[in-house]
Design an enzyme around this catalytic site. Structure first.
Site, mmCIF file in Angstrom:
data_model
loop_
_atom_site.group_PDB
_atom_site.id
_atom_site.type_symbol
_atom_site.label_atom_id
_atom_site.label_comp_id
_atom_site.label_asym_id
_atom_site.label_seq_id
_atom_site.Cartn_x
_atom_site.Cartn_y
_atom_site.Cartn_z
ATOM 1 N N GLU A 118 0.840 -1.215 0.000
ATOM 2 C CA GLU A 118 0.000 0.000 0.000
ATOM 3 C C GLU A 118 0.866 1.253 0.000
ATOM 4 O OE1 GLU A 118 -3.093 -0.747 -1.091
ATOM 5 O OE2 GLU A 118 -2.646 1.376 -1.030
HETATM 6 C C1 LIG Z 1 2.312 -9.772 0.374
HETATM 7 C C2 LIG Z 1 2.154 -8.657 -0.605
HETATM 8 C C3 LIG Z 1 0.890 -8.262 -0.985
HETATM 9 C C4 LIG Z 1 0.721 -7.238 -1.930
HETATM 10 N N1 LIG Z 1 -0.529 -6.921 -2.382
HETATM 11 C C5 LIG Z 1 -0.657 -6.099 -3.449
HETATM 12 C C6 LIG Z 1 -1.920 -5.910 -4.096
HETATM 13 O O1 LIG Z 1 -2.947 -6.448 -3.668
HETATM 14 N N2 LIG Z 1 -1.973 -5.147 -5.214
HETATM 15 C C7 LIG Z 1 -0.868 -4.538 -5.727
HETATM 16 O O2 LIG Z 1 -0.981 -3.868 -6.746
HETATM 17 N N3 LIG Z 1 0.343 -4.669 -5.123
HETATM 18 C C8 LIG Z 1 0.470 -5.441 -4.017
HETATM 19 N N4 LIG Z 1 1.695 -5.612 -3.421
HETATM 20 C C9 LIG Z 1 2.827 -4.874 -3.938
HETATM 21 C C10 LIG Z 1 3.295 -3.779 -3.005
HETATM 22 O O3 LIG Z 1 2.354 -2.736 -2.950
HETATM 23 C C11 LIG Z 1 4.684 -3.338 -3.478
HETATM 24 O O4 LIG Z 1 5.576 -4.384 -3.162
HETATM 25 C C12 LIG Z 1 5.128 -2.037 -2.866
HETATM 26 O O5 LIG Z 1 4.331 -0.973 -3.327
HETATM 27 C C13 LIG Z 1 6.591 -1.710 -3.174
HETATM 28 O O6 LIG Z 1 6.892 -1.913 -4.528
HETATM 29 P P1 LIG Z 1 8.140 -2.821 -4.921
HETATM 30 O O7 LIG Z 1 8.039 -4.091 -4.176
HETATM 31 O O8 LIG Z 1 8.242 -2.898 -6.378
HETATM 32 O O9 LIG Z 1 9.403 -2.050 -4.348
HETATM 33 P P2 LIG Z 1 10.204 -0.846 -5.093
HETATM 34 O O10 LIG Z 1 9.257 0.153 -5.623
HETATM 35 O O11 LIG Z 1 11.161 -1.488 -6.036
HETATM 36 O O12 LIG Z 1 10.970 -0.240 -3.878
HETATM 37 C C14 LIG Z 1 12.156 -0.837 -3.304
HETATM 38 C C15 LIG Z 1 12.659 0.083 -2.182
HETATM 39 O O13 LIG Z 1 12.995 1.365 -2.726
HETATM 40 C C16 LIG Z 1 12.326 2.387 -2.036
HETATM 41 N N5 LIG Z 1 11.993 3.475 -2.957
HETATM 42 C C17 LIG Z 1 11.399 3.399 -4.167
HETATM 43 N N6 LIG Z 1 11.248 4.620 -4.689
HETATM 44 C C18 LIG Z 1 11.737 5.491 -3.782
HETATM 45 C C19 LIG Z 1 11.865 6.918 -3.730
HETATM 46 N N7 LIG Z 1 11.422 7.696 -4.700
HETATM 47 N N8 LIG Z 1 12.423 7.461 -2.635
HETATM 48 C C20 LIG Z 1 12.844 6.689 -1.624
HETATM 49 N N9 LIG Z 1 12.764 5.349 -1.617
HETATM 50 C C21 LIG Z 1 12.210 4.760 -2.680
HETATM 51 C C22 LIG Z 1 11.062 1.716 -1.486
HETATM 52 O O14 LIG Z 1 10.539 2.427 -0.388
HETATM 53 C C23 LIG Z 1 11.595 0.345 -1.125
HETATM 54 O O15 LIG Z 1 12.192 0.379 0.150
HETATM 55 C C24 LIG Z 1 1.864 -6.582 -2.447
HETATM 56 C C25 LIG Z 1 3.137 -6.957 -2.011
HETATM 57 C C26 LIG Z 1 3.291 -7.989 -1.128
HETATM 58 C C27 LIG Z 1 4.683 -8.403 -0.734
#
Ligand SMILES: Cc1cc2nc3c(=O)[nH]c(=O)nc-3n(C[C@H](O)[C@H](O)[C@H](O)COP(=O)(O)OP(=O)(O)OC[C@H]3O[C@@H](n4cnc5c(N)ncnc54)[C@H](O)[C@@H]3O)c2cc1C
Length: 599
Positions: free
Chosen positions: A442
């Site tokens: 989220e």
């Molecule tokens: C169990 C589970 C359930 C989920 N359910 C859903 C769902 O129902 N629907 C859905 O669409 N998604 C879902 N997700 C996805 C979830 O919302 C994402 O994993 C989350 O938004 C982070 O995206 P990412 O994993 O690609 O990390 P990334 O975006 O690759 O981020 C990696 C790290 O970099 C940091 N970062 C990225 N950009 C910046 C910035 N500009 N400044 C500072 N730090 C930054 C982040 O904070 C993080 O620490 C789910 C994930 C999990 C694990």
């Protein structure tokens, strides 16, 4: 298996004594007849359901997890489906939905209270209905009359569930990168192709249909977030009677093995020429999805509140029972071989930290939910606008601060259990694992911090923050003739002053170097979180002081406990703001000094 007792007394305290919900709600015409009795009885029934039906599924759900089958179907853990059937039969999904679509028309606040208890029962289970309600709100706000007619009654009754499909393998935080394609079929529908990952509740055996709200882009759409549209894509296409008909081109490719919330299926969702319908305007999908996302951010706060509450209850019971060592001030349990560990100051620190975080989070989340009801329904436009500003400002704080605290609180609960907390049998380690995702999905808590500082505070020149600050200064002024309140109002006023100064400083530095905002955001969110908690603890202390009067030792135990917890919070947790202010002030230089290759 542990235990869970719905915290009725504290819920009622927050609703009726702290927030005066009955009066607040009466100002909204559609709730004018809603009395405390009705709210109370709904909550009591929901508490029974959460503790007697859902809570017993929590460990089963964790151990069994969901099962993916070769045909793409997914079965949920033993008991999940049956519990959902009961949930639907009683009408819980309809609680705060519009009567025009079969809902019961109660405030969102009541739904949030129910969700707290369901999350204490089992977060993994509660996510299935929680997501459906989020999709309901997005469709209510942006669906065409036709889409509403087809989908809302099924979501409201709980016959169908829903998901939010944003994330793709290469695109999480940065939704502008998403590639899922939508092509106009020329008949009012679109054909969607792409792969979504990590989709919670994306496939399961609990409902007759699953409705996906999918973000995708048209071939000629502008790049980045300005070219994203939102579509509704059902697993089964509704037939002429609105029942599940032909299978759509949407399927579950696999489910994830993961750290916690094992009972909730986290799915890869493949869209293969899947038929979908536009929700909201073309290329305005992100604002439409934000209706669901903002609700979900409050929902994630409720998840961590629910987990922290149940973990606290279990660690408290354990601390009263577990005998180890003697109290430093002499034997307390004279006829036992050792004293219960609750006599030790540091065990008390761990218990009181949980209690202080839980009770303030309850006050804060219920207050936020109440303001969402006011924002949407109050007859006075200015009051609606003020509520909307406060909700917008504080939604990232609900999500970020409460989930950070929820993780700390569940870890402390485990620590109270010692080694018995680390092993599976007592169930408390599951709460730590389950709580961890709440800081990530989220929008990660970093993203919440950037949203708070960048968009909500600096982005509107601090106007929303000033509105919240006015609530605090008004409260402090009202207490001016109350010497007993000085121990709370002095530090609260001092922190507000510090926040105002710090915000100006960061704003000025960020104008010259935007990394300064990025560097300050996370400590800043924690400082604002504490400002909010300190405000609610001061208000709760005031009520407790009034109730106790001068009989500090013999007053109602509930208020004695409330006041003592307020004092603990101010003495032991609020000082975190001092080092956070220093960290926020320390700026970006030390963070940006190294090139990536120099790490
Ligand atoms: C169990 C589970 C359930 C989920 N359910 C859903 C769902 O129902 N629907 C859905 O669409 N998604 C879902 N997700 C996805 C979830 O919302 C994402 O994993 C989350 O938004 C982070 O995206 P990412 O994993 O690609 O990390 P990334 O975006 O690759 O981020 C990696 C790290 O970099 C940091 N970062 C990225 N950009 C910046 C910035 N500009 N400044 C500072 N730090 C930054 C982040 O904070 C993080 O620490 C789910 C994930 C999990 C694990």
């Amino acid at each position: 298996m542990g235990q869970y007792t719905p915290p009725m007394r504290d819920m009622q305290f927050v609703l009726f004594e702290l927030l005066d919900v009955e009066q607040m709600i009466k100002a909204i015409p559609k709730y004018a007849d809603l009395g405390a009795d009705t709210i109370d009885s709904v909550i009591e029934e929901a508490g029974k359901f959460a503790s007697q039906v859902i809570f017993p599924l929590n460990q089963v759900g964790d151990r069994e997890g969901c099962t993916y089958h070769a045909d793409g179907s997914v079965t949920t853990p033993t008991g999940f489906k049956d519990a959902y059937k009961q949930y639907v039969e009683v009408g819980w999904p309809a609680l705060s939905s519009d009567p025009a679509f079969g809902g019961q028309g109660l405030p969102e606040l009541v739904n949030s209270v129910v969700m707290e208890m369901l999350n204490s029962g089992s977060q993994a289970w509660a996510m299935y209905p929680g997501l459906s309600h989020g999709a309901y709100t997005a469709l209510m706000a942006h669906g065409t009359p036709g889409l509403k007619k087809t989908y809302l009654p099924k979501l409201v009754s709980g016959e169908w569930t829903a998901t939010m499909c944003l994330t793709e393998a290469h695109c999480g935080t940065d939704l502008g990168l998403l590639r899922t394609r939508a092509e106009d079929n020329g008949d009012g529908s679109f054909a969607l192709t792409g792969t979504k990952i990590f989709i919670s509740a994306g496939e399961h055996d609990m409902a007759g249909n699953i409705v996906h709200l999918v973000l995708a882009r048209l071939p000629d759409a502008p790049g980045g977030t300005k070219g994203i549209s939102m579509f509704i894509v059902p697993k089964y296409l509704p037939d002429a009677d609105g029942n599940p008909g032909q299978r759509n081109g949407v399927s579950c490719g696999s489910i994830e093995e993961k750290m916690g919330i094992h009972g909730n299926a986290t799915c890869v969702i493949n869209l293969d020429d899947a038929t979908g319908w536009l929700v909201g305007e073309l290329n305005r999908g992100l604002p439409a999805m934000f209706v669901m996302m903002n609700g979900a951010r409050l929902g994630v706060g409720m998840q961590s509140l629910g987990l922290a509450e149940v973990a606290y209850q279990n660690s408290l019971a354990y601390a009263k029972d577990r005998l180890q060592m003697r109290s430093l001030t002499g034997k307390k349990a004279l006829y036992k071989p050792a004293d219960p560990i609750i006599v030790h100051p540091d065990v008390r620190r761990m218990l009181l930290t949980q209690k202080a975080y839980v009770e303030a989070a309850r006050a804060f989340t219920y207050w936020t939910a109440l303001h969402i009801d006011i924002e949407h329904n109050h007859p006075d436009e200015q009051i609606r606008k003020d509520a909307a500003d406060l909700v917008a400002l504080l939604t990232p704080v609900v999500k970020g601060f409460i989930t950070d605290n929820g993780y700390e609180a569940t870890t402390l609960a485990m620590q109270v259990f010692g080694g018995h907390g680390y092993i599976r049998e007592n169930g408390v380690e599951q709460y730590v694992r389950d709580a961890r995702i709440n800081m990530i999905y989220e929008g990660t808590n970093t993203v919440q911090a950037l949203d708070l500082l960048g968009r909500k505070v600096l982005g509107d020149m601090g106007k929303k923050l000033i509105k919240f600050g006015t609530l605090i200064t008004d409260f402090i002024k009202q207490q001016a003739d109350q010497p007993t309140m000085k121990e709370f109002t002095d530090p609260l006023g001092a922190l507000l002053g510090e926040v105002q100064k710090l915000t100006m400083e960061i704003g000025q530095k960020a104008m010259k170097n935007p990394d300064e905002a990025g560097a300050a955001a996370t400590p800043y969110l924690r400082i604002i979180g504490h400002l909010v908690f300190a405000y609610f603890w001061a208000r709760m202390a005031r009520i407790a002081l009034d109730k106790i009067g001068d009989k500090q030792d013999s007053g109602d135990a509930f208020y004695v406990s409330k006041l003592a917890t307020a004092r603990f919070y101010y003495a032991k947790l609020l000082p975190e703001t001092q080092f956070r202010v220093s960290a926020a002030r320390a700026g970006a230089d030390t963070l940006m000094a190294l090139d990536a290759g120099q790490f």
